[in-house]
Design an enzyme around this catalytic site. Structure first.
Site, PDB file in Angstrom:
ATOM      1  N   GLY A  62       0.792  -1.223   0.000  1.00 40.29           N
ATOM      2  CA  GLY A  62       0.000   0.000   0.000  1.00 40.29           C
ATOM      3  C   GLY A  62       0.819   1.266   0.000  1.00 40.29           C
ATOM      4  O   GLY A  62       0.308   2.340  -0.329  1.00 40.29           O
ATOM      5  N   ARG A  63       2.098   1.176   0.378  1.00 34.95           N
ATOM      6  CA  ARG A  63       2.980   2.346   0.355  1.00 34.95           C
ATOM      7  C   ARG A  63       4.419   1.937   0.084  1.00 34.95           C
ATOM      8  O   ARG A  63       5.354   2.613   0.498  1.00 34.95           O
ATOM      9  CB  ARG A  63       2.877   3.132   1.664  1.00 34.95           C
ATOM     10  CG  ARG A  63       3.126   2.329   2.920  1.00 34.95           C
ATOM     11  CD  ARG A  63       2.622   3.068   4.136  1.00 34.95           C
ATOM     12  NE  ARG A  63       2.621   2.213   5.314  1.00 34.95           N
ATOM     13  CZ  ARG A  63       3.563   2.245   6.257  1.00 34.95           C
ATOM     14  NH1 ARG A  63       4.575   3.076   6.144  1.00 34.95           N
ATOM     15  NH2 ARG A  63       3.483   1.462   7.297  1.00 34.95           N
TER      16      ARG A  63
ATOM     17  N   ASP B 179      -2.853   7.188   2.135  1.00 35.40           N
ATOM     18  CA  ASP B 179      -2.185   8.142   1.257  1.00 35.40           C
ATOM     19  C   ASP B 179      -0.887   7.597   0.667  1.00 35.40           C
ATOM     20  O   ASP B 179      -0.238   8.260  -0.141  1.00 35.40           O
ATOM     21  CB  ASP B 179      -1.908   9.457   1.987  1.00 35.40           C
ATOM     22  CG  ASP B 179      -1.081   9.289   3.259  1.00 35.40           C
ATOM     23  OD1 ASP B 179      -0.370   8.271   3.376  1.00 35.40           O
ATOM     24  OD2 ASP B 179      -1.149  10.174   4.132  1.00 35.40           O
TER      25      ASP B 179
ATOM     26  N   ARG C 255       6.485 -12.503   1.308  1.00 34.33           N
ATOM     27  CA  ARG C 255       5.838 -12.706   2.601  1.00 34.33           C
ATOM     28  C   ARG C 255       4.964 -13.959   2.555  1.00 34.33           C
ATOM     29  O   ARG C 255       4.566 -14.412   1.479  1.00 34.33           O
ATOM     30  CB  ARG C 255       4.941 -11.501   2.922  1.00 34.33           C
ATOM     31  CG  ARG C 255       5.649 -10.157   2.812  1.00 34.33           C
ATOM     32  CD  ARG C 255       4.648  -9.037   2.514  1.00 34.33           C
ATOM     33  NE  ARG C 255       5.334  -7.751   2.342  1.00 34.33           N
ATOM     34  CZ  ARG C 255       5.526  -6.881   3.328  1.00 34.33           C
ATOM     35  NH1 ARG C 255       5.050  -7.131   4.528  1.00 34.33           N
ATOM     36  NH2 ARG C 255       6.184  -5.757   3.114  1.00 34.33           N
TER      37      ARG C 255
ATOM     38  N   ASP D 153       1.068 -11.367   6.961  1.00 34.10           N
ATOM     39  CA  ASP D 153       1.601 -10.596   5.841  1.00 34.10           C
ATOM     40  C   ASP D 153       2.870  -9.841   6.221  1.00 34.10           C
ATOM     41  O   ASP D 153       3.499  -9.206   5.358  1.00 34.10           O
ATOM     42  CB  ASP D 153       0.551  -9.614   5.305  1.00 34.10           C
ATOM     43  CG  ASP D 153       0.035  -8.670   6.370  1.00 34.10           C
ATOM     44  OD1 ASP D 153      -0.651  -9.142   7.291  1.00 34.10           O
ATOM     45  OD2 ASP D 153       0.312  -7.456   6.296  1.00 34.10           O
ATOM     46  N   ASN D 154       3.266  -9.899   7.496  1.00 32.84           N
ATOM     47  CA  ASN D 154       4.511  -9.271   7.932  1.00 32.84           C
ATOM     48  C   ASN D 154       5.595 -10.308   8.218  1.00 32.84           C
ATOM     49  O   ASN D 154       6.604  -9.981   8.842  1.00 32.84           O
ATOM     50  CB  ASN D 154       4.281  -8.436   9.200  1.00 32.84           C
ATOM     51  CG  ASN D 154       3.456  -7.193   8.938  1.00 32.84           C
ATOM     52  OD1 ASN D 154       3.400  -6.716   7.813  1.00 32.84           O
ATOM     53  ND2 ASN D 154       2.802  -6.686   9.960  1.00 32.84           N
TER      54      ASN D 154
END
Length: 478
Positions: free
Chosen positions: A88-89, A116, A174, A243-244
């Site tokens: 996402g970033r 964002d 991951r 996911d980490n």
């Protein structure tokens, strides 16, 4: 100066695995920190003189061969299936010297989920410093190449400034990458991803009867060793969602992490973790839980019974790895059946006194094994002095069972760090950086690259946290 050419790796898998994305440049980015050592390992010649390369690492431009992509994955977050997630970033540029280079905070992607796509300066400083601190400790981790700050305003709980941290790893794969295709019933795509991972990172698995089973077993072993490393140095990840979790057994995604100050097995470093799911003492169990998620995702390629048997071996692998690490921390050359009783009694004393984890283990190297020695430098770290005296007698006898090996103290200092990235040290660097002064980041980076060395000129960095450190809070917000 010739361009540094990026090479494709993950990109070759095709569009089912990622989305092409253009970075959104920071407003007037400023180079806040740069890792010259890592740059040299990547074969970058005079990188600070290469304006085009720095622009690429900041997300302001794209050099030859760099094709920014955001990868798609899914995962379980706080024990609940969260569905599709993805970068996402984060943007993957490509590879340099066989290492993936990724920008974190370079803007929105198709997977930003209303976010964002930015990273804030405070969390970027923490990730930059901690990934290199973990590398200095010898713990498998992603690395940090560069940190760029900006006056661009982003909103979290309050107004903050944006930043980009350039991350490096052999792979950012991951567990969640595999979960994504399993739960979408895209089993041939799952196989394609697994084949890619085996060919790139687990080539020895190809010789096995079932190469996917062999890969799973290797991941189980690496994960067990990684979490044993965490427990030994008192590191708390804070958000061990599936996911980490790194397929390669690397420490991945430095969000609400923290190192233990006073020992507390139930310590929760993430203030968003209201149930304590990811407390320090729960990390080994959560590692196994996440491995179950990975094994489940690989089931179309595995024999279920063989996968279950592999998962059953995790506990033994973890305990063996942890035993080895604490054997060395105690300065012992061999393991004996009663060593865990010795450790358990020590942990109970430390828990009751909230004894500083790092200071105790470092000072244990100076334990005087002479009968009757007071060892006041250690004794004063405990409320129950008589309890410590009894433990010290047991420890003295255990050391005596091995004779008087030369170099015990030096060997203990080589595994018990003097310096770790305590929250208050990172906070000082953050506050100064928010005023435009990045010098403390550079000092901490150099200090933490050699955490086992005495560095007497920096002794103050090894002290107990100041009172105000108790009010610091870290959460999933970044």
């Amino acid at each position: 100066m010739p361009e540094q050419r990026f090479h494709s790796g993950f990109h070759q898998l095709g569009p089912a695995f990622f989305s092409p994305v253009q970075a959104q440049p920071l407003q007037s980015p400023v180079l806040a920190a740069f890792n010259n050592t890592l740059a040299s390992e990547l074969g970058l010649a005079r990188p600070l003189d290469d304006a085009a390369l720095l622009d690429t690492l900041a997300g302001s431009a794209v050099q030859s061969g760099a094709t920014p992509i955001a990868t798609v994955y899914s995962g379980h977050q706080f024990g609940v299936w969260a569905g599709q997630l993805g970068d996402g970033r984060a943007l993957l540029l490509g590879e340099l010297a066989g290492q993936e280079v990724q920008l974190k905070g370079a803007g929105q992607t198709p997977y930003s989920r209303m976010g964002d796509g930015r990273a804030v300066l405070r969390s970027s400083i923490r990730e930059y410093l901690c990934s290199e601190a973990m590398h200095g400790l010898g713990i498998p981790t992603t690395r940090a190449l560069a940190l760029f700050a900006s006056a661009e305003v982003v909103w979290r709980e309050t107004a903050e400034t944006a930043a980009v941290v350039t991350r490096v790893a052999p792979s950012f794969l991951r567990f969640g990458h595999f979960e994504h295709f399993y739960y979408r019933n895209q089993h041939e795509t799952l196989r394609q991803l697994a084949d890619y991972a085996i060919d790139r990172y687990f080539p020895d698995s190809r010789a096995a009867d079932n190469c996917y089973q062999a890969m799973l077993e290797e991941v189980i072993g690496r994960t067990a060793g990684l979490i044993a490393d965490w427990q030994a140095v008192g590191f708390c990840h804070g958000v061990m969602n599936s996911d980490n979790m790194s397929l390669l057994g690397l420490t991945l995604d430095y969000g609400p992490f923290g190192f233990l100050d006073g020992f507390d097995a139930g310590h929760i470093c993430n203030h968003s973790d209201h149930s304590g799911r990811y407390a320090y003492g729960a990390q080994p169990e959560i590692g196994l839980w996440n491995l179950h998620c990975l094994a489940q995702a690989l089931l179309p390629l595995l024999d279920r019974d063989a996968a279950v048997e592999a998962l059953k071996r995790y506990q033994g692998l973890f305990e063996a790895a942890l035993t080895e690490r604490f054997r060395r921390k105690l300065g012992l050359r061999s393991s004996m059946n009663d060593d865990w009783r010795l450790l358990t009694n020590l942990f109970e004393l430390m828990q009751a006194s909230r004894t500083d984890w790092t200071i105790f283990w470092r000072q244990l190297a100076d334990f005087d094994a002479t009968p009757g020695a007071s060892n006041s430098h250690l004794r004063d770290l405990f409320i129950d002095r008589a309890g410590f005296d009894r433990w010290a007698d047991d420890y003295r006898q255990r050391l005596g069972a091995e004779g008087k090996p030369a170099g015990r103290s030096a060997a203990m200092r080589s595994v018990n760090p003097k310096y770790i990235l305590r929250n208050h040290l990172a906070e000082v660097a953050i506050r100064q950086a928010q005023q435009g002064d990045f010098a403390e980041i550079h000092r901490l980076q150099a200090l933490l690259a050699r955490p086992f060395d005495e560095q007497p000129e920096h002794h103050a960095y090894a002290g107990t946290p100041p009172d105000w450190a108790g009010s610091l809070s870290v959460s999933c917000s970044s």
